[in-house]
Enzyme design. Structure first.
Site, PDB file in Angstrom:
ATOM      1  N   HIS A   1      34.305  35.383  43.424  1.00  0.00           N
ATOM      2  CA  HIS A   1      33.174  36.506  43.305  1.00  0.00           C
ATOM      3  C   HIS A   1      33.221  37.096  42.105  1.00  0.00           C
ATOM      4  O   HIS A   1      34.211  37.623  41.643  1.00  0.00           O
ATOM      5  CB  HIS A   1      33.242  37.632  44.448  1.00  0.00           C
ATOM      6  CG  HIS A   1      32.895  37.049  45.928  1.00  0.00           C
ATOM      7  ND1 HIS A   1      34.030  36.867  46.807  1.00  0.00           N
ATOM      8  CD2 HIS A   1      31.923  36.572  46.231  1.00  0.00           C
ATOM      9  CE1 HIS A   1      33.576  36.393  47.931  1.00  0.00           C
ATOM     10  NE2 HIS A   1      32.230  35.799  47.593  1.00  0.00           N
TER      11      HIS A   1
ATOM     12  N   ASN B   1      28.058  29.263  51.460  1.00  0.00           N
ATOM     13  CA  ASN B   1      28.844  29.388  52.659  1.00  0.00           C
ATOM     14  C   ASN B   1      28.828  28.166  53.949  1.00  0.00           C
ATOM     15  O   ASN B   1      29.972  27.648  54.312  1.00  0.00           O
ATOM     16  CB  ASN B   1      28.453  30.600  53.555  1.00  0.00           C
ATOM     17  CG  ASN B   1      29.119  31.762  52.672  1.00  0.00           C
ATOM     18  OD1 ASN B   1      30.104  31.933  52.360  1.00  0.00           O
ATOM     19  ND2 ASN B   1      27.856  32.728  52.572  1.00  0.00           N
TER      20      ASN B   1
ATOM     21  N   GLY C   1      28.110  36.292  53.412  1.00  0.00           N
ATOM     22  CA  GLY C   1      28.472  35.450  54.335  1.00  0.00           C
ATOM     23  C   GLY C   1      27.117  34.673  54.989  1.00  0.00           C
ATOM     24  O   GLY C   1      27.345  33.712  55.849  1.00  0.00           O
TER      25      GLY C   1
ATOM     26  N   SER D   1      26.660  36.314  49.106  1.00  0.00           N
ATOM     27  CA  SER D   1      27.532  37.267  48.548  1.00  0.00           C
ATOM     28  C   SER D   1      27.316  37.433  46.874  1.00  0.00           C
ATOM     29  O   SER D   1      27.319  38.381  46.273  1.00  0.00           O
ATOM     30  CB  SER D   1      29.056  37.166  48.846  1.00  0.00           C
ATOM     31  OG  SER D   1      29.368  35.689  48.654  1.00  0.00           O
TER      32      SER D   1
ATOM     33  N   ASP E   1      39.738  37.605  43.874  1.00  0.00           N
ATOM     34  CA  ASP E   1      39.771  36.402  44.857  1.00  0.00           C
ATOM     35  C   ASP E   1      39.464  35.338  44.087  1.00  0.00           C
ATOM     36  O   ASP E   1      39.427  34.030  44.743  1.00  0.00           O
ATOM     37  CB  ASP E   1      38.767  36.623  45.796  1.00  0.00           C
ATOM     38  CG  ASP E   1      37.427  37.014  45.339  1.00  0.00           C
ATOM     39  OD1 ASP E   1      36.873  36.619  44.280  1.00  0.00           O
ATOM     40  OD2 ASP E   1      36.720  37.409  46.475  1.00  0.00           O
TER      41      ASP E   1
END
Lengths: 921, 252, 231
Positions: free
Chosen positions: C207, C123, C95, C58, C204
């Site tokens: 990111h 991840n 992801g 991502s 979040d």
């Protein structure tokens, strides 16, 4: 018959007295009328009340699931302004507040898990002092990231007592929850040992999920390492009230709880941490919760916290899904009880009409004694109201009994904590409904009775109370409209209410049509059987008896067919439904999902599944793609600022990344509803869409879609639309393409595995992840159990309902058949006087009842088949009916009237001529 | 007009012909309010073929009870009824029923027509019970209705007929199968005098024509006087047995 | 009707799985405007391979951002302005894990690719994966790229602080050791100057936002310059 005496005065009191006398004189029949109406009323009351209780308990459960009334969750600590505001709330004595942190982390179990507990407490207790100084130690490389968080690891070389890496095993992913002593506001944390607070707060302590402890061989008293701290396990968590809170990867990891105060000392918080900060609010007096105040506070918080990704949730909004489902399930039941009410109403109205017919002579006498039409009307209206009051009373009693029974059923099956209560609204509703029905349905008859002249009655020229078609029409219409409104209110949807009302009216009209046809046929046959054989005599008279008593025959044929139809429809549905559920029987139902599987790992994973006694499943490729063009037109990103959340979500549905798959053939849960699925060897770029999904995007066969798959465009044409049976628990995809289109695209594989018993899952998971660490396992067992619980409750309730319906049907049937008894007695007496033999008379009645049974069974089979199919389609279950079921319906419908008829008339057959003559007078 | 007392020993004057029914010391009691109520207290009587007998008496004198015992609609408490010398109390219900359908006709005060049957169907009923085929029964019924001049009402239901018409239908029904005995319980009780006369005429005409025995309960003396024999009852006992001169002459 | 709703629950599971497996995805809008060279089936010699392939998760894909806002696109923009012939191609999947990248290598290793910029593994770490397998995957990816004649540049990734010092250290060391063993040019930390700074990240906290991506692009360009790549 004791003719009621003329009232001393014609005032209201006299009329009431007279009504009471009639009521008492015929108390047996009044009891029947009242009971007929009470059954439906009781059902409605019970269901309404039950639904309220369930809703209430779900709200309470929602509190437990949130462990609070309001929960604020965000990625950062709350802004000071909000914190102050919350403190004010506390000062004002309105709310308690509690803080909580939730985050994923790595927990290291000790190398020797079963180390004697005595050797470690000292190291734990010495910990606090060792972790006082922050230092940068965790940066493995020349990272440019400044670290400001405290860490005690730097001290480990100097302090031999601090936890060293060497004493601990490879860390595992856990879901940390740091709680304050006020936790939990609602619900209870179940642990072993039970007193979890002891030695927890204020210590370097932690509690772990039992599953995690077992998997890692940990015990209470062992020490684990979290961040830079060594924590002593003080208890094992058995059940956690607010388990479902917290998302991300952590949600799937086992729970570890630590005291809020030491969270900061673990060195896990601070710059670069990904932590969910929670603030929980609880009203001071949960017993008297002011929902509006909660909504107010929530609104204020929302307004204050104009920061994205802050979620403010009030318990009242939690679990909308379950509530919605229950609401809908309840609607179904309310519909069924409306039907029971309707049945009872038909039975009641029919038998009251018969009763009023028998009262004609009394009315004639009363009229001669000087009572006017108005008095007669008042008299019988009062009688009806009396029946209504008795019915309401019975209904209420039945409702209370039923809802108490239902409550314990639901409680057991759904594990809900239900509190018994009876709202006064239901008491009103019970009486209101019963009185309205007994009065409303008989009003026209009463009015006609009152309007008859005494001469008409006494001359015997009027054998029946004449009912105008118009009165019947209006009564029917009022019933239809009332039913529709009630159904629509219960369903909160005009459409659903309308569907139900129309299906039901259609069913009744269909029954009526069939019955009229059948009666016509019977008359025709009776006319044709003229031979002199005893059989012909019996047949002719049996049929004639049925045909000539047209009104009575119609009434009980209608009551009977509708009743049996409903029962058998319910039963067919129930069996269709159970058959559906059995397709996904527990032992075959997949309970694990494996995702992120790579193609080369498939064989190895299949082997592991085989080793664990599971059946190797099919692996489905999953290709991530983004929809870029529809029919060659680029999808534009719309300006959504200021748009509603829902609008944004809709827009996201189009833009979001999709999971596609490719396959040669459909799996068993898929059905093509339009177009044609490609042949296994198709080399075209073809797409098959799920029906609802296609509808949502407004796509149809022939449209083209272009996806961007990691930079590569892939375009295909929609050639088929499918529906998916999601109950199969098979991996399914909205968008399926031909292998040609996707087989080279980057992909992972997913599958669902049925692994039983569930106790194997933990070891399976470990075995799998040891070898294929990239594979994620999702355990669906708990969700499946929940669904099964709901389905189980539903099925059990359905079964009970079907039986109750049957009982009502029998009861009403017995009553309806009994209502023609006076005439039957007279006829039997006459026929006997004319020298007809006992067995001939019985044979005639047998012919009549068997004919009723035949008509009923044929009508019931046809109509319940039809209704069952319609409703099954609405409920989206496959409609099936077996020969055994048909036979069952046939036999029930055939034997029911026969048995009940014989039973009801047994006394008549046994009695002598004189006795019957006397009784029929 | 000659009067004889009704003695248990059969009157020798009429013993030239064998009695159709012989009633010997008939008793009947009902339980009423838990205590036995004796209605008939020893009635003896001979009935001959072709007679027309009026049973009269006040309410509660036992005339209706006697009628229903004679018709086998109820069981005797004590005593005997012999039909052609055969003791009827030994018969089971089926035997009684067979006898009734073959040899007995009934006319009731309140007509007792089957409400859901037309006049024609009501009249055909005893024939059908006897096992006639539907068409034949119909023809016979039509003849009878014709005879009683109510054929135009043949397809009407009882409630569409007047009282007199209903009773004529009932009479037609009683005679349909040419019975030996007709029991009539106050057949004119519900009718106005003029209609009463008509109905009575019908009954007696058929009685004459077909040599049927007619046993009628009535409280109307003018009706009783038109019968060949008049038996008044009082408190469960026969008071006397009055034979009309006409009948006496015939017997002699 | 009610049953239908109950029975549609499994749909929720499926959505759940979709969400989990795509845990942090949601990437650029579908308005991918890039004039990407359509697959050139012709062998290498015809066009000189001048594409830099950004392989990652991502962070590379530009989670919640338009593809044009993600740093690979910004780098190409900068090169275009400078008149350089180099192009970038974004092959980031939200992801994605090391195993995922390994399995899609054949899809992305096109002849026009000159250099592979590898930024993967985050991840793996977030899922608490056993790092031995991640390391093995990284090594396989690098070996295969090198065998295909591509230059490999690897960016380091760091885990959030809450994963604990022990695991974070092992994770960071993995990149160091793999780079050393395979003689790969290594950029120590992709999110340098960006990670942990609220103004440069999405809500979040993990990111980067468009501003964050601009800084990443700047840092990556600077790193390329420092290593004398892409003249």
């Amino acid at each position: 018959m004791t003719a009621p005496q003329r009232p001393t005065s014609q005032d209201a009191q006299g009329i009431t007295k007279l009504a009471w006398r009639i009521f008492w004189r015929y108390r047996g029949r009044m009891l029947f009328f009242a009971t007929a109406i009470a059954v439906g009323v009781g059902f409605l009351i019970a269901l309404g009340n039950l639904l309220d209780s369930i809703n209430g308990s779900i709200a309470r459960q929602a509190r437990t699931l949130m462990a609070a009334d309001i929960s604020i969750s965000s990625g950062q600590p709350l802004p000071p302004k909000t914190q102050t505001w919350i403190k004010d709330l506390e000062k004002k004595g309105e709310f308690h507040s509690s803080k909580m942190l939730i985050f994923p982390s790595m927990l290291a179990p000790p190398k020797q898990a079963l180390l004697s507990p005595s050797s470690r407490p000292s190291s734990v207790s010495s910990q606090p002092s060792a972790s006082s100084k922050p230092s940068i130690a965790s940066k493995p490389s020349a990272s440019s990231r400044p670290s400001t968080h405290p860490s005690s690891l730097a001290a480990r070389a100097k302090d031999p007592k601090s936890p060293s890496f060497e004493n601990f095993r490879t860390p595992i992913l856990v879901n940390i929850k740091a709680v304050q002593p006020t936790y939990p506001f609602y619900g209870a944390l179940e642990t072993t040992p039970k007193a979890w607070r002891k030695g927890f707060f204020g210590h370097h302590a932690c509690m772990l999920d039992r599953s995690l402890a077992e998997q890692q061989g940990l015990r209470v008293g062992d020490t684990v390492r979290l961040g830079v701290l060594a924590l002593k396990i003080t208890a094992l968590i058995e059940a956690e009230p607010d388990q479902l809170t917290g998302g991300g990867f952590g949600a799937l990891a086992p729970r570890v709880m630590i005291p809020f105060d030491i969270a900061r000392k673990t060195g896990l918080l601070g710059f670069g941490s990904r932590v969910s900060y929670r603030t929980l609010l609880k009203t001071m007096d949960p017993q008297r919760t002011d929902l509006r105040r909660i909504a107010d506070v929530k609104k204020t918080l929302r307004a204050q916290l104009q920061i994205p990704n802050i979620r403010v949730t009030a318990y009242t909004e939690a679990q909308p899904t379950i509530r919605d489902i229950l609401q809908r399930v309840a609607i179904f039941f309310i519909f069924v009880s409306l039907v029971a009410l309707l049945l009872g109403a038909i039975g009641m109205a029919a038998s009251v009409t018969t009763f009023l017919n028998e009262q004609m002579e009394t009315v004639g006498i009363l009229r001669c004694m000087g009572l006017g039409p108005r008095d007669i009307s008042a008299l019988y209206t009062r009688l009806c109201v009396g029946i209504g009051i008795l019915g309401g009373l019975f209904g209420l009693t039945l409702g209370i009994a039923l809802s108490a029974a239902g409550l314990s059923l639901v409680q057991n099956l759904m594990n809900l904590q239900l509190a018994w209560s009876l709202h006064w609204v239901y008491i009103l509703e019970s009486f209101g409904l019963a009185i309205l029905l007994t009065w409303g349905l008989n009003a026209a008859t009463v009015r006609s009775l009152a309007a008859l002249s005494p001469q008409e009655i006494l001359s015997g020229r009027q054998s029946q109370i004449p009912l105008s078609r118009r009165a019947l029409f209006w009564t029917g219409l009022a019933l239809f409209v009332g039913f529709f409104l009630y159904a629509a209110r219960a369903a909160l949807s005009l459409w659903v209410g309308g569907f139900f009302t129309l299906t039901l009216s259609g069913m009744i009209l269909l029954c009526l049509l069939f019955i009229l046809l059948a009666l016509g046929a019977c008359a025709w046959i009776a006319q044709r059987i003229q031979s002199s054989s005893p059989l012909a005599f019996v047949l002719r008279h049996g049929l004639r008896q049925l045909v000539r008593q047209r009104a009575r025959s119609l009434t009980y044929l209608l009551a009977l067919t509708i009743g049996v139809t409903l029962i058998s429809t319910l039963q067919i549905l129930q069996q269709s439904f159970e058959a559906e559920v059995q397709i996904t029987r527990y032992n075959k139902m997949p309970n694990l999902f494996l995702i992120d599987v790579q193609r080369e790992q498939v064989e190895g994973i299949k082997q592991i599944i085989r080793d664990f006694g599971g059946t190797p499943p099919t692996f489905n490729p999953l290709v991530r793609a983004r929809l870029t063009h529809i029919n060659g037109k680029k999808i534009q990103r719309k300006a959504l600022r200021g748009a509603s959340l829902e609008a944004r979500m809709r827009a996201n549905a189009i833009r979001r990344e999709y999971n596609l798959t490719y396959k040669r053939t459909l799996n068993e849960s898929e059905t093509v509803v339009s177009g044609r699925f490609w042949k296994a060897g198709s080399t075209k770029m073809e797409i098959s869409l799920e029906q609802r999904w296609a509808q949502r995007l407004g796509l149809a066969i022939g449209d083209t879609m272009r996806f961007d798959i990691v930079g590569q465009p892939v375009e295909g044409t929609i050639t088929s639309i499918r529906t998916i049976n999601w109950r199969s628990f098979l991996p399914n995809f909205f968008v399926v393409m031909t292998p040609t289109a996707l087989q080279d695209a980057p992909q992972q594989l997913i599958t669902s595995v049925a692994l039983h018993p569930p106790s194997k899952i933990a070891t399976f998971q470990r075995a799998l992840v040891r070898r294929y660490p990239n594979v994620s396992v999702i355990d669906l067992g708990r969700v499946i159990d929940l669904v099964r619980g709901v389905l189980g409750a539903f099925l059990a309730a359905m079964r009970v309902l079907a039986w109750v319906c049957l009982a009502i049907g029998l009861f009403i049937l017995a009553g309806t058949l009994g209502m023609g008894q006076r005439e039957r007695r007279e006829k039997v007496a006459l026929m006997r006087a004319l020298g007809c033999q006992y067995r001939t008379l019985v044979a005639i009645d047998v012919v009549e009842f068997v004919t009723i049974g035949l008509i009923t069974s044929v009508v019931v089979m046809v109509v319940s088949w039809g209704t069952g199919a319609v409703i099954a389609q609405q409920m989206q279950i496959a409609f099936q009916i077996t020969a055994a079921q048909l036979l069952q319906i046939l036999l029930t419908a055939l034997l029911l009237p026969f048995g009940v008829g014989m039973l009801v008339n047994a006394q008549t057959y046994r009695a002598g001529v004189q006795e019957n003559l006397r009784r029929s007078e | 007009m000659q009067t004889t007392t009704a003695q248990p020993t059969a009157p020798t004057a009429t013993s030239t012909k064998e009695a159709l029914m012989e009633v010997i010391d008939l008793h009947k009691s009902y339980l009423s309010g838990g205590r036995p109520l004796e209605i008939l207290k020893g009635v003896s009587l001979h009935i001959y073929r072709g007679e027309s007998i009026a049973l009269t008496g006040a309410s509660g004198s036992g005339k209706s009870t006697l009628l229903s015992l004679l018709a086998g609609l109820d069981r005797v408490t004590q005593g005997q009824i012999l039909l052609r010398g055969d003791a009827m109390q030994a018969w089971d219900e089926d035997r009684l029923a067979r006898w009734r359908r073959e040899e007995v006709g009934f006319v009731f005060q309140d007509f007792r027509l089957v409400k859901s049957f037309t006049a024609l169907e009501n009249v055909s009923l005893p024939l059908e019970i006897l096992g006639w085929d539907g068409q034949k029964a119909r023809q016979r019924a039509e003849e009878l209705l014709e005879h009683l001049s109510i054929l135009p009402r043949a397809h009407h239901f009882p409630h569409q007929l007047s009282g007199g018409e209903q009773q004529r239908v009932a009479i037609a029904r009683a005679y349909a199968h040419r019975p030996l005995l007709i029991f009539a319980d106050e057949p004119t009780g519900n009718l106005d005098p003029e209609t009463s006369q008509q109905v009575l005429d019908s009954l007696l005409n058929i009685n004459d024509e077909e040599q049927t025995t007619l046993i009628m309960v009535t409280h109307d003396m003018s009706v009783a006087q038109r019968m060949k024999r008049h038996i008044p009852l009082r408190a469960g006992r026969l008071e006397e047995d009055i034979r009309s001169a006409k009948d006496e002459g015939a017997k002699a | 009707m009610p049953l239908a709703t109950i029975l549609r629950w499994p749909l929720l599971f499926c959505l759940l799985i979709g969400t989990l497996s795509a845990c942090k995805k949601q990437q650029p809008p579908p308005t991918a405007p890039q004039a990407r060279p359509q697959d050139t089936p012709r062998p290498r010699p015809i066009t000189k391979p001048q594409t830099v392939l950004f392989l990652g998760d991502s962070l590379t894909a530009g989670y919640q951002l338009a593809k044009t806002e993600a740093f690979p696109a910004l780098i190409q923009e900068s090169w275009q302005k400078a008149g350089k012939p180099w192009k970038t191609r974004n092959s980031g999947i939200s992801g994605d894990t090391t195993a995922g990248v390994l399995s899609r290598l054949s899809w992305v290793l096109k002849p026009d690719v000159h250099t592979v910029f590898l930024a993967i593994g985050g991840n793996d770490g977030l899922r608490g994966t056993n790092l031995d397998s991640s390391r093995a995957n990284l090594e396989k990816i690098i070996t295969r790229c090198q065998k295909a004649g591509k230059t490999v540049v690897m960016a380091g990734i760091q885990l959030p602080t809450n994963y604990g010092p022990d695991y974070r250290k092992r994770f960071a060391e993995m990149y160091e050791q793999v780079a050393k063993a395979h003689k790969v040019v290594r950029m120590p930390f992709l999110l340098k100057d960006v990670a942990g700074i609220p103004a440069l990240n999405l809500a979040d906290g993990i990111h980067p936002n468009p501003k964050g991506h601009q800084i990443i692009a700047k840092n990556v360009l600077a790193f390329f310059q420092e290593k004398a790549l892409f003249p």
